[in-house]
Design a protein around this motif. Structure first.
Motif, mmCIF file in Angstrom:
data_model
loop_
_atom_site.group_PDB
_atom_site.id
_atom_site.type_symbol
_atom_site.label_atom_id
_atom_site.label_comp_id
_atom_site.label_asym_id
_atom_site.label_seq_id
_atom_site.Cartn_x
_atom_site.Cartn_y
_atom_site.Cartn_z
ATOM 1 N N ILE A 8 4.722 -12.474 -105.832
ATOM 2 C CA ILE A 8 4.442 -11.111 -105.371
ATOM 3 C C ILE A 8 3.032 -10.999 -104.805
ATOM 4 O O ILE A 8 2.787 -10.278 -103.839
ATOM 5 N N ASP A 9 2.103 -11.735 -105.386
ATOM 6 C CA ASP A 9 0.722 -11.701 -104.903
ATOM 7 C C ASP A 9 0.579 -12.206 -103.469
ATOM 8 O O ASP A 9 -0.344 -11.804 -102.765
ATOM 9 N N THR A 49 7.870 -17.884 -118.126
ATOM 10 C CA THR A 49 7.695 -18.706 -116.928
ATOM 11 C C THR A 49 8.185 -17.952 -115.692
ATOM 12 O O THR A 49 7.522 -17.956 -114.649
ATOM 13 N N LEU A 50 9.334 -17.290 -115.821
ATOM 14 C CA LEU A 50 9.863 -16.511 -114.697
ATOM 15 C C LEU A 50 8.924 -15.382 -114.314
ATOM 16 O O LEU A 50 8.680 -15.132 -113.124
ATOM 17 N N ARG A 51 8.391 -14.680 -115.316
ATOM 18 C CA ARG A 51 7.435 -13.600 -115.023
ATOM 19 C C ARG A 51 6.225 -14.139 -114.264
ATOM 20 O O ARG A 51 5.766 -13.537 -113.287
ATOM 21 N N ASN A 52 5.710 -15.255 -114.736
ATOM 22 C CA ASN A 52 4.535 -15.846 -114.107
ATOM 23 C C ASN A 52 4.834 -16.235 -112.653
ATOM 24 O O ASN A 52 4.039 -15.949 -111.749
ATOM 25 N N LYS A 53 5.993 -16.857 -112.426
ATOM 26 C CA LYS A 53 6.365 -17.244 -111.062
ATOM 27 C C LYS A 53 6.511 -16.017 -110.163
ATOM 28 O O LYS A 53 6.072 -16.019 -109.011
ATOM 29 N N LEU A 54 7.137 -14.961 -110.690
ATOM 30 C CA LEU A 54 7.290 -13.738 -109.898
ATOM 31 C C LEU A 54 5.945 -13.099 -109.590
ATOM 32 O O LEU A 54 5.701 -12.649 -108.463
ATOM 33 N N HIS A 55 5.050 -13.046 -110.582
ATOM 34 C CA HIS A 55 3.710 -12.485 -110.345
ATOM 35 C C HIS A 55 3.005 -13.265 -109.242
ATOM 36 O O HIS A 55 2.404 -12.673 -108.341
ATOM 37 N N GLN A 56 3.063 -14.578 -109.321
ATOM 38 C CA GLN A 56 2.406 -15.404 -108.309
ATOM 39 C C GLN A 56 3.018 -15.162 -106.925
ATOM 40 O O GLN A 56 2.298 -15.058 -105.934
ATOM 41 N N LYS A 94 9.421 -8.767 -97.655
ATOM 42 C CA LYS A 94 10.004 -9.332 -98.873
ATOM 43 C C LYS A 94 9.679 -8.465 -100.087
ATOM 44 O O LYS A 94 10.516 -8.290 -100.974
ATOM 45 N N LEU A 95 8.480 -7.899 -100.129
ATOM 46 C CA LEU A 95 8.135 -6.990 -101.223
ATOM 47 C C LEU A 95 9.047 -5.770 -101.224
ATOM 48 O O LEU A 95 9.508 -5.326 -102.283
ATOM 49 N N GLN A 96 9.313 -5.230 -100.045
ATOM 50 C CA GLN A 96 10.213 -4.082 -99.956
ATOM 51 C C GLN A 96 11.622 -4.448 -100.410
ATOM 52 O O GLN A 96 12.278 -3.666 -101.102
#
Length: 75
Positions: free
Chosen positions: A15-16, A6-13, A22-24
């Protein structure tokens, strides 16, 4: 706490759609982990341990033995 998936999915969303600043910032926090590599000394040590295992010179454990040892430590 959410599961790792779930955390991976939230982070992927996130980051997109995140802005560049914020990405930096995220990248700076994770840079060492992202760029991590085994050193030549680490690789040499792993090869040495593998050779010792293959020659029967080191103690090895099955998955079952390892799990049982961990379970016994928890008691």
């Amino acid at each position: 706490m959410d599961s790792a998936a779930t955390l991976r999915n939230k982070l992927h969303q996130y980051i997109d759609v995140a802005d560049e600043q914020k990405l930096q910032a995220i990248y700076v926090l994770l840079e060492d982990d992202i760029n991590w590599r085994y050193s030549s000394a680490d690789i040499a040590m792993l090869h040495q341990r593998r050779q010792q295992h293959l020659k029967g010179l080191s103690k090895s454990y099955t998955v079952e033995e390892s799990l049982e040892a961990v379970r016994q430590q928890k008691k």
